[in-house]
Design a protein around this motif. Structure first.
Motif, PDB file in Angstrom:
ATOM      1  N   GLY A 143       0.811  -1.202   0.000  1.00 43.10           N
ATOM      2  CA  GLY A 143       0.000   0.000   0.000  1.00 43.10           C
ATOM      3  C   GLY A 143       0.847   1.255   0.000  1.00 43.10           C
ATOM      4  N   ASN A 144       0.159   2.382   0.039  1.00 38.30           N
ATOM      5  CA  ASN A 144       0.871   3.662   0.022  1.00 38.30           C
ATOM      6  C   ASN A 144       0.124   4.669   0.902  1.00 38.30           C
ATOM      7  OD1 ASN A 144       2.852   5.487  -0.611  1.00 38.30           O
ATOM      8  ND2 ASN A 144       2.076   5.973  -2.650  1.00 38.30           N
ATOM      9  N   THR A 145      -0.113   4.261   2.159  1.00 40.51           N
ATOM     10  CA  THR A 145      -0.814   5.116   3.101  1.00 40.51           C
ATOM     11  C   THR A 145      -0.002   6.382   3.372  1.00 40.51           C
ATOM     12  OG1 THR A 145      -1.750   3.156   4.157  1.00 40.51           O
ATOM     13  CG2 THR A 145      -1.861   5.228   5.383  1.00 40.51           C
ATOM     14  N   ALA A 146      -0.666   7.503   3.367  1.00 38.86           N
ATOM     15  CA  ALA A 146       0.013   8.773   3.632  1.00 38.86           C
ATOM     16  C   ALA A 146       0.390   8.876   5.109  1.00 38.86           C
ATOM     17  CB  ALA A 146      -0.889   9.943   3.253  1.00 38.86           C
ATOM     18  N   PRO A 147       1.524   9.499   5.422  1.00 37.39           N
ATOM     19  CA  PRO A 147       1.890   9.723   6.838  1.00 37.39           C
ATOM     20  C   PRO A 147       0.806  10.534   7.550  1.00 37.39           C
ATOM     21  CG  PRO A 147       3.733  10.202   5.378  1.00 37.39           C
ATOM     22  CD  PRO A 147       2.538  10.040   4.505  1.00 37.39           C
ATOM     23  N   ALA A 148       0.651  10.262   8.838  1.00 41.06           N
ATOM     24  CA  ALA A 148      -0.401  10.929   9.605  1.00 41.06           C
ATOM     25  C   ALA A 148       0.106  12.100  10.430  1.00 41.06           C
ATOM     26  CB  ALA A 148      -1.081   9.922  10.527  1.00 41.06           C
ATOM     27  N   VAL A 149       1.371  12.051  10.857  1.00 47.73           N
ATOM     28  CA  VAL A 149       1.913  13.068  11.757  1.00 47.73           C
ATOM     29  C   VAL A 149       3.205  13.626  11.173  1.00 47.73           C
ATOM     30  CG1 VAL A 149       2.801  13.548  14.065  1.00 47.73           C
ATOM     31  CG2 VAL A 149       0.900  11.944  13.782  1.00 47.73           C
TER      32      VAL A 149
END
Length: 491
Positions: A121-127
């Motif tokens: 996957g390629n989940t975007a960073p959250a913090v």
């Protein structure tokens, strides 16, 4: 350190085009302004890889130098980048400014891009964090007081002076080996909070995990005393409560808190002035008679029943820069009053010792010498009188100081250390390495003396010696030298 960063919110100038296919928006409470904002975008994607960018906006005062960090969740790996120095350790990605784009005005932005590999996957960073400050969230306060109470039943030893040693209640010699935790001297007066980065139990445990047994805590007298120009949420009772909480956390991990007056009131515009402001917004050459004795009387009253706490009277005196007479400088250092070249009435080291002892506090007190605490050549001649007999000498040394070699240490430090405990409250170097502090630590180890590294803050090493790149204790190349040395001494 003579000039710690005036703010911890760091960013950079420069820009590249931002063409976004997936953008992480800025989320903030209605009407709130985050200290910094970051927009993350995936600008292209293919099997096994993608192109991304970040846009950072500084919402505070003009800044210099920056370091952005974030974490990937799906095993992505940065392979190259532009407009920043990109690196990755585990899941954590770091983008630091280039030499040509390290300054940023208030409201200005910078963008940087990168290429990365991916296998799932390629989940975007959250913090996203700039030097430990979380972006895209409300900034008042930037670093709120911990929501959980500090641990009770601290294990730090009560200390007193015996000859030239610091000893505990059982007579065992104690060396103060640890770090500085900067922030309390500047965040409050700048209106951003009380601490620079987290000071919860996990953050203090990370210091203890380096096998440190002391933490020096720089403070601001105007914030402690709650003067009217300090935001009330960061002043007076709120500030004092935050300091007490941090001291309790440090002690609960068996470490000695060294409480220190860093910035003070008084206008000085002479040689080597750090600022022209009358308020406590930079290092002044000496404490002031108007507020510094009151500060120490209050601090001493607060901690006089806690013999584990050590008091460092004043960060880095430099009356020698205001006058060409060494005699006048040392007299000013000890006696205060009207000093050559300093426009405000000075509180000397004797005034501060008297303020502490007047409360009945018997805590160990430290007094640094001239030349930003780098000169102890006449410390024994002019040392203040301490009726409690718990006086130690404080010394600071960096690779750029005059007294920064064994010859000077042997001639000026060794005689002092033969009569009173000697604590190097700050050691460091501006090389982003640890070759110099290795030499310092060896000499101090050989003489059984104490030292504390500057500083446990996530600043770029080009803006000052920074021991860590993350508050979980991840060391910089410079910090690695101190960490490994402390762990070798205390396995």
């Amino acid at each position: 350190m003579r000039h710690p960063p005036r703010s911890v919110l760091l960013a950079a100038a420069g820009a590249v085009a931002l063409v976004s296919s997936v953008v992480v928006p800025v989320v903030s409470a209605q009407g709130a302004t985050p200290a910094c904002t970051v927009e993350y975008a995936v600008t292209g994607q293919w099997d096994g890889g993608f192109q991304g960018s970040v846009k950072v906006t500084n919402n505070r005062t003009a800044l210099n130098g920056w370091q952005l960090t974030f974490d990937f969740a799906d095993g992505q790996k940065v392979t190259q980048g532009w407009n920043a120095k990109w690196s990755q350790s585990g899941t954590t990605v770091t983008a630091a400014n280039e030499t040509w784009n390290g300054t940023l005005g208030s409201g200005a932005s910078v963008s940087a891009g990168f290429l990365a590999s991916r296998s799932g996957g390629n989940t975007a960073p959250a913090v996203f964090k700039l030097n430990g400050t979380t972006c895209n969230v409300d900034s008042e306060p930037t670093t709120p007081p911990p929501t959980t109470p500090p641990p009770s039943g601290g294990t730090a030893p009560a200390l007193h002076v015996s000859g030239d040693k610091l000893v505990d209640s059982g007579g065992n010699t104690r060396r103060l080996l640890g770090v500085n935790r900067s922030g309390g001297e500047f965040m409050c007066v700048q209106g951003y909070g009380i601490w620079d980065g987290p000071v919860d139990d996990a953050a203090i445990k990370a210091i203890a995990d380096w096998r440190a047994d002391a933490v020096r805590i720089p403070l601001n007298e105007e914030c402690w005393l709650g003067l009217s120009h300090i935001k009330p949420e960061y002043a007076g009772a709120n500030y004092i409560a935050a300091v007490k909480d941090l001291v309790a956390r440090v002690e609960a991990h068996g470490m000695t808190p060294v409480i220190e007056l860093h910035w003070n009131h008084g206008q000085y515009t002479g040689n080597s002035a750090g600022c022209s402001d009358v308020h406590a917004t930079c290092q002044k050459p000496m404490p002031d008679m108007q507020y510094s004795p009151s500060f120490w009387a209050s601090v001493a009253s607060t901690f006089k029943d806690d013999q584990a706490a050590v008091f460092d009277l004043f960060n880095e005196p430099y009356p020698d820069r205001a006058t060409s007479s060494a005699t006048d400088a040392w007299k000013c250092w000890r006696d205060g009053g009207t000093c050559p070249g300093i426009s405000y009435e000075v509180a000397g080291m004797q005034d501060l010792v008297d303020a502490v002892r007047g409360t009945g506090a018997k805590n160990v007190v430290m007094a640094g010498g001239l030349a930003y605490s780098n000169d102890l050549s006449q410390w024994l001649t002019y040392r203040p009188t301490d009726p409690a007999g718990n006086l130690a000498a404080a010394y600071h040394v960096y690779n750029f100081n005059s007294c920064s070699n064994e010859s000077c240490w042997n001639s000026t430090l060794a005689p002092v250390a033969a009569q009173v405990p000697l604590v190097a409250g700050e050691i460091g170097e501006n090389t982003c390495a640890h070759g110099f502090v290795d030499q310092v630590m060896k000499w101090f180890d050989d003489h059984g003396l104490s030292y504390l590294g500057w500083t446990w803050n996530t600043w770029d090493c080009s803006s000052g010696p920074s021991l860590i790149s993350a508050y979980d204790g991840t060391p910089t190349a410079y910090g690695m030298g101190l960490r490994d040395h402390l762990r070798a001494l205390n396995p």
